[in-house]
Each structure stands twice: as C-alpha cells, then as structure tokens.
Scaffold this motif. Structure first.
Motif, PDB file in Angstrom:
ATOM      1  N   MET A   1       0.935  -1.108  -0.021  1.00  0.00           N
ATOM      2  CA  MET A   1       0.235   0.080  -0.090  1.00  0.00           C
ATOM      3  C   MET A   1       0.865   1.141  -0.091  1.00  0.00           C
ATOM      4  N   ASP A   2       0.422   2.249  -0.727  1.00  0.00           N
ATOM      5  CA  ASP A   2       1.292   3.607  -0.901  1.00  0.00           C
ATOM      6  C   ASP A   2       0.387   4.778  -0.277  1.00  0.00           C
ATOM      7  N   LEU A   3       0.868   5.723   0.078  1.00  0.00           N
ATOM      8  CA  LEU A   3       0.155   6.942   0.353  1.00  0.00           C
ATOM      9  C   LEU A   3       0.172   7.892  -0.940  1.00  0.00           C
ATOM     10  N   VAL A   4      -0.575   8.115  -1.814  1.00  0.00           N
ATOM     11  CA  VAL A   4      -0.783   8.767  -2.870  1.00  0.00           C
ATOM     12  C   VAL A   4      -1.482  10.029  -2.558  1.00  0.00           C
ATOM     13  N   GLU A   5      -0.854  11.103  -3.117  1.00  0.00           N
ATOM     14  CA  GLU A   5      -1.223  12.550  -3.219  1.00  0.00           C
ATOM     15  C   GLU A   5      -2.354  12.649  -4.435  1.00  0.00           C
ATOM     16  N   VAL A   6      -3.670  12.979  -4.055  1.00  0.00           N
ATOM     17  CA  VAL A   6      -4.661  12.957  -5.052  1.00  0.00           C
ATOM     18  C   VAL A   6      -5.156  14.357  -5.650  1.00  0.00           C
ATOM     19  N   ALA A   7      -5.046  15.327  -4.779  1.00  0.00           N
ATOM     20  CA  ALA A   7      -5.189  16.535  -4.986  1.00  0.00           C
ATOM     21  C   ALA A   7      -4.108  17.487  -4.232  1.00  0.00           C
ATOM     22  N   PRO A   8      -3.053  18.020  -5.086  1.00  0.00           N
ATOM     23  CA  PRO A   8      -1.947  18.463  -4.231  1.00  0.00           C
ATOM     24  C   PRO A   8      -2.221  20.122  -4.118  1.00  0.00           C
ATOM     25  N   ASN A   9      -3.239  20.690  -4.969  1.00  0.00           N
ATOM     26  CA  ASN A   9      -3.489  22.327  -4.836  1.00  0.00           C
ATOM     27  C   ASN A   9      -4.597  22.236  -3.866  1.00  0.00           C
ATOM     28  N   ALA A  10      -5.073  21.397  -3.264  1.00  0.00           N
ATOM     29  CA  ALA A  10      -6.272  21.612  -2.288  1.00  0.00           C
ATOM     30  C   ALA A  10      -5.674  22.029  -0.945  1.00  0.00           C
ATOM     31  N   GLN A  11      -6.558  22.626  -0.458  1.00  0.00           N
ATOM     32  CA  GLN A  11      -6.170  23.024   1.113  1.00  0.00           C
ATOM     33  C   GLN A  11      -6.921  22.410   2.152  1.00  0.00           C
ATOM     34  N   PRO A  12      -6.349  21.671   3.322  1.00  0.00           N
ATOM     35  CA  PRO A  12      -5.219  20.974   3.045  1.00  0.00           C
ATOM     36  C   PRO A  12      -5.055  20.007   1.763  1.00  0.00           C
ATOM     37  N   PRO A  13      -3.827  19.505   1.321  1.00  0.00           N
ATOM     38  CA  PRO A  13      -3.703  18.292   0.130  1.00  0.00           C
ATOM     39  C   PRO A  13      -4.155  17.299   0.578  1.00  0.00           C
ATOM     40  N   VAL A  14      -4.940  16.469  -0.343  1.00  0.00           N
ATOM     41  CA  VAL A  14      -5.501  15.300  -0.104  1.00  0.00           C
ATOM     42  C   VAL A  14      -4.719  14.160  -0.343  1.00  0.00           C
ATOM     43  N   VAL A  15      -4.593  13.203   0.310  1.00  0.00           N
ATOM     44  CA  VAL A  15      -3.976  11.907   0.048  1.00  0.00           C
ATOM     45  C   VAL A  15      -4.752  10.982   0.325  1.00  0.00           C
ATOM     46  N   LYS A  16      -4.266   9.693  -0.421  1.00  0.00           N
ATOM     47  CA  LYS A  16      -5.226   8.543  -0.454  1.00  0.00           C
ATOM     48  C   LYS A  16      -4.283   7.313  -0.376  1.00  0.00           C
ATOM     49  N   LEU A  17      -4.720   6.269   0.556  1.00  0.00           N
ATOM     50  CA  LEU A  17      -4.017   4.973   0.713  1.00  0.00           C
ATOM     51  C   LEU A  17      -4.426   3.892  -0.305  1.00  0.00           C
ATOM     52  N   MET A  18      -3.622   3.807  -1.260  1.00  0.00           N
ATOM     53  CA  MET A  18      -3.872   2.742  -2.274  1.00  0.00           C
ATOM     54  C   MET A  18      -2.745   2.089  -2.787  1.00  0.00           C
ATOM     55  N   ASP A  19      -2.958   0.864  -3.737  1.00  0.00           N
ATOM     56  CA  ASP A  19      -1.937   0.036  -4.337  1.00  0.00           C
ATOM     57  C   ASP A  19      -1.580   0.848  -5.548  1.00  0.00           C
ATOM     58  N   PHE A  20      -0.641   1.659  -5.486  1.00  0.00           N
ATOM     59  CA  PHE A  20      -0.282   2.732  -6.781  1.00  0.00           C
ATOM     60  C   PHE A  20       0.223   1.995  -7.858  1.00  0.00           C
ATOM     61  N   GLY A  21       0.600   1.007  -8.034  1.00  0.00           N
ATOM     62  CA  GLY A  21       1.040   0.159  -9.151  1.00  0.00           C
ATOM     63  C   GLY A  21      -0.476  -0.415  -9.896  1.00  0.00           C
ATOM     64  N   LYS A  22      -1.317  -0.740  -9.128  1.00  0.00           N
ATOM     65  CA  LYS A  22      -2.756  -1.318  -9.576  1.00  0.00           C
ATOM     66  C   LYS A  22      -3.358  -0.030 -10.198  1.00  0.00           C
TER      67      LYS A  22
END
Length: 131
Positions: A1-22
């Motif tokens: 599982m990876d921590l992926v930044e979904v919306a870097p421009n949002a305040q605060p930045p939004v991150v999501k826990l997902m399988d980045f390869g998949k």
C-alpha cells in the motif's frame, strides 16, 4: 500500500491510501480502451487536371461519392501543368461541378483555393443524410 497525493492544490492537500501499481495499470488500461474507441477521420484524395475528360471526371465523382459514404473526408485537387495555370476559371468550373454533384451527401469544408500550382477543395460527409 502506498500513500498517494490525489489533490496537491487543495487546502489541505488530499492523500489516499492505495496500491499505486494497480492504480497505474488501471489508468493505462482505461486510456488504451479510449484510444480504441476513438474514431479516426480518414482523408481520401482525388486528383484531376483541367483537361480531364468528362467521363473521367464522372468516374472520379463516383469514386469520391463512395469515399464520402464510407465516412471519409474528400480532398479534391486539380493540378496545373505548363501553361494550364493561365486559365484557372476552367478548374474552378470543374470544382463547382464536382461540389454540385456531391452536394447531396457532403458539405464544403474548405472552399476551392490555390496552393502553388494546384487548386484544392475539401469536402466532408454531411450529417443530414445519415438520419
């Protein structure tokens, strides 16, 4: 599982826990499917000369009609050789004749105009005939 930044421009930045390869694989697969579904417009060309005979012009018109019915755009090119360029009105009459003959299934996308020693016109299949 990876921590992926979904919306870097949002305040605060939004991150999501997902399988980045998949995620990357599924995104690439969606893009491939979208590319397959896309319809490429083909451009066919008929070439004539100002001295082309009436029967040969009729044959080229029939050929152009089949291209337009198949959904392709049609490029009509009349090429001048030697001193033929001194009489462009002959070629313009020929272009008008071709456009009139194919007007029931096509629309003029680009009016006849000079490009060097040629006159070029582009016809596109009309949408009103496909109802």
């Amino acid at each position: 599982m990876d921590l992926v930044e979904v919306a870097p421009n949002a305040q605060p930045p939004v991150v999501k826990l997902m399988d980045f390869g998949k995620y990357q694989y599924e995104r690439a697969k969606r893009e491939r499917e979208a590319r397959k579904a896309r319809k490429d417009i083909e451009v066919k060309e008929i070439r004539l000369r100002p001295k082309t005979g009436e029967h040969d012009v009729a044959f080229k018109i029939r050929q152009g009609r089949s291209f337009l019915e198949a959904g392709a755009k049609l490029k009509v090119r009349i090429r001048f050789r030697g001193r033929e360029i001194t009489h462009p009105e002959v070629a313009m009459r020929q272009m008008d004749h071709i456009a009139k003959e194919l007007s029931d299934i096509s629309v003029i996308e680009q009016r006849p105009g000079f490009e060097g020693r040629t006159i070029l016109m582009i016809l596109a299949p009309s949408t009103r005939g496909k109802r």
